[in-house]
Design an enzyme around this catalytic site. Sequence first.
Site, PDB file in Angstrom:
ATOM      1  CD  GLU A 438      33.693  43.551  32.467  1.00 54.12           C
ATOM      2  OE1 GLU A 438      34.607  44.286  32.880  1.00 54.12           O
ATOM      3  OE2 GLU A 438      33.419  42.454  32.965  1.00 54.12           O
ATOM      4  CG  ASP A 511      34.004  45.301  36.533  1.00 56.24           C
ATOM      5  OD1 ASP A 511      33.773  46.518  36.414  1.00 56.24           O
ATOM      6  OD2 ASP A 511      33.130  44.431  36.648  1.00 56.24           O
ATOM      7  CG  ASP A 513      36.571  41.499  37.981  1.00 58.84           C
ATOM      8  OD1 ASP A 513      36.867  41.640  36.782  1.00 58.84           O
ATOM      9  OD2 ASP A 513      35.397  41.390  38.384  1.00 58.84           O
ATOM     10  CG  ASP A 515      34.847  37.526  34.916  1.00 59.59           C
ATOM     11  OD1 ASP A 515      35.539  36.538  34.557  1.00 59.59           O
ATOM     12  OD2 ASP A 515      33.779  37.435  35.552  1.00 59.59           O
TER      13      ASP A 515
END
Length: 646
Positions: A438, A511, A513, A515
């Site tokens: 990503e 990541d 998180d 997203d």
Amino acid sequence: MSLLEERNQKEEFRYGAQEIQVLEGLEAVRKRPGMYIGSTSVKGLHHLVHEIVDNAVDEALAGFCSRIIVEILPGNVVRVRDNGRGIPVGVHPKMGVPAVTVVFTVLHAGGKFGGQGYKVAGGLHGVGSSVVNALSEWLEVEVFDGSFSYKQRFERGNPVSDLIKTQSSEHRGTLVEFKADSEIFKETTDYDSCILASRLREQAFLNAGLEICFKDLRDGCSSETFKYDGGISSFVEFIHKKRALDVIHEDVIHFSAESEDGSASVEIAMQYNVSYNELLISFANNIHTNDGGTHEEGFKVSLTKVMNSYARSFGFLKESDKNFLGEDVREGLCAIISVKLVSAQFEGQTKARLGNSEIKVLVERTVSEKLKDYLEENPASARSIVEKASASAKAREAAKKARDLVRRKTVMESASLPGALSDCQSKDPRETEIYVVEGESAGGSARGGRDRYFQAILPLRGKMLNVEKARLDKVYGNEKLMPVVTALGCGIGSDLDISKLRYNKIIIMADADVDGSHIRTLLLTFFFRFFRKVIEDGHIFIAKPPLYRITKFKKHRYAFTDEERDAILSEVGGQAEIQRYKGLGEMDPIQLWETTMNPETRVMLKVSLEDATLADEVFTILMGEKVEPRRDFIEQNARYVVNLDI
Ligand code: 1YM
């Protein structure tokens, strides 16, 4: 005859010898539990419950039992009760002990002494009781015959009491209570009530009218009752409701038939929904045939023929139009196929494929007659279904054009690999890996940190297409997804050829998180819908970057969870300044290599497909059209969320 031989001929000694054989039989189960229940993992543990429940379900199939109660008691003790005839308690003429004792102590005693119903050649039906007994720390069976109850206790398969006649009781039926042996189930003896509930619900669907109560009496008690008079039609309705999928015709199509000699029967329930996916769930003798088989083949062949012939005779397909393909008439179809047959042959490595060829003929004939009748009698539904097939066929044609265009373009440009890809040097797909990363900056670190001999990097920019709402034709030409398709090299959807896969491991690196989770889910949906075999063959992995770096005296340690961080901190003592990584992009190439990419030290999750139906449900709910079920799903699963960044 020698004295010894003479002695062995005597009745009482022969009986003794038989007893020894019995013990050896169950000892074999304890020595190689995997041979009997597949494994001693969580799956094997749950298998124990299924084995006992299956015997009660058999009793219901024979027409003597209407209710089954399954309870998980504190301490992971399982109790199963039915209101059937009760396992016979009379003394077995050959064995000289009560039949119920034989059932629980002799392997393969399940060939049942009485009437023959549909018998199963694969699987364990009927022999399960002794296997469960052998693998239980203790097991108690109680039989109620309407006047008395008879009870016996076993430990690790061995009787520790005789069958004792106890208090009078009006009840009828069988009760089995057991505790799985932690010496055998070393991984865990903790039951997952979701797994049990969904299998019990399935059994209730497959046996219309049978009531199955499930109670989890451990912490935070819960109880559910499954009873479906509509049988597998209710199953189809349930699936659509659970996934919040709109259907394109009102009623579930349902039909059944029996073979002329009564040795086999088939029952089918089907309904089309607005999605682009096909969900075919098949059973033989109530056993889930995960890998399909002759019943599914018969269904598919016949469905395609019937739909084409209907569409031709009613003018939906013109003379110049090509026939629908199987995949066209199965788009958005949810179907349950349940067959029963006398000697089912289960094939394949996991014995999850039905092999009996006579069943194919029966299913084909049934679908061909009854589905034709349905379409002719329900023209409005028939129209919706045929129009759906037409739309699917058009999208397939469009996808083919788009694919050819992509192919032509790559030939002309003579560079078939995507520009963003930093490929590895090795071309041996047995040793290569691709990191799908990503973001551009993380992609940069990964490029710098990798071992370029066998590790390729493909960065993804921006948001990706949600394929749950798109057909294949939209994937071709999609600038976010096409680089993934071309880099993998194995084709997509029905073109997929796994032997052309260019990498052994496909590692999703995003990541830790919200997203990142979204991107992981989008990618997994994409792989699940269009590269299913790549998941099934175990090629997909999820990288786990660390959350913290802890530095003391210039020495770095990494923590992947909060617990690990605390453990490291207490180990190294005070004065350590802790760095919390907010994203992959914060790591320099060396850090990324050390923590996430070096095969010697990295932590990865392997994506496996235990239950395709469950996975389909999750992807439909999470990525589908409707907001409300998604919100419910997220609320129900919120306790499992680990990477919520607030
Ligand atoms: C909670 C588990 O095992 N119920 C059960 C098992 C049997 C019968 C009834 C039964 C079967 C038959 C005749 C027959 C079994 N009996 C045997 C055997 N519940 C549970 N309920 N009478 C009763 O098949 O003819 C094996 S299982 F072999 F003893 F007949």
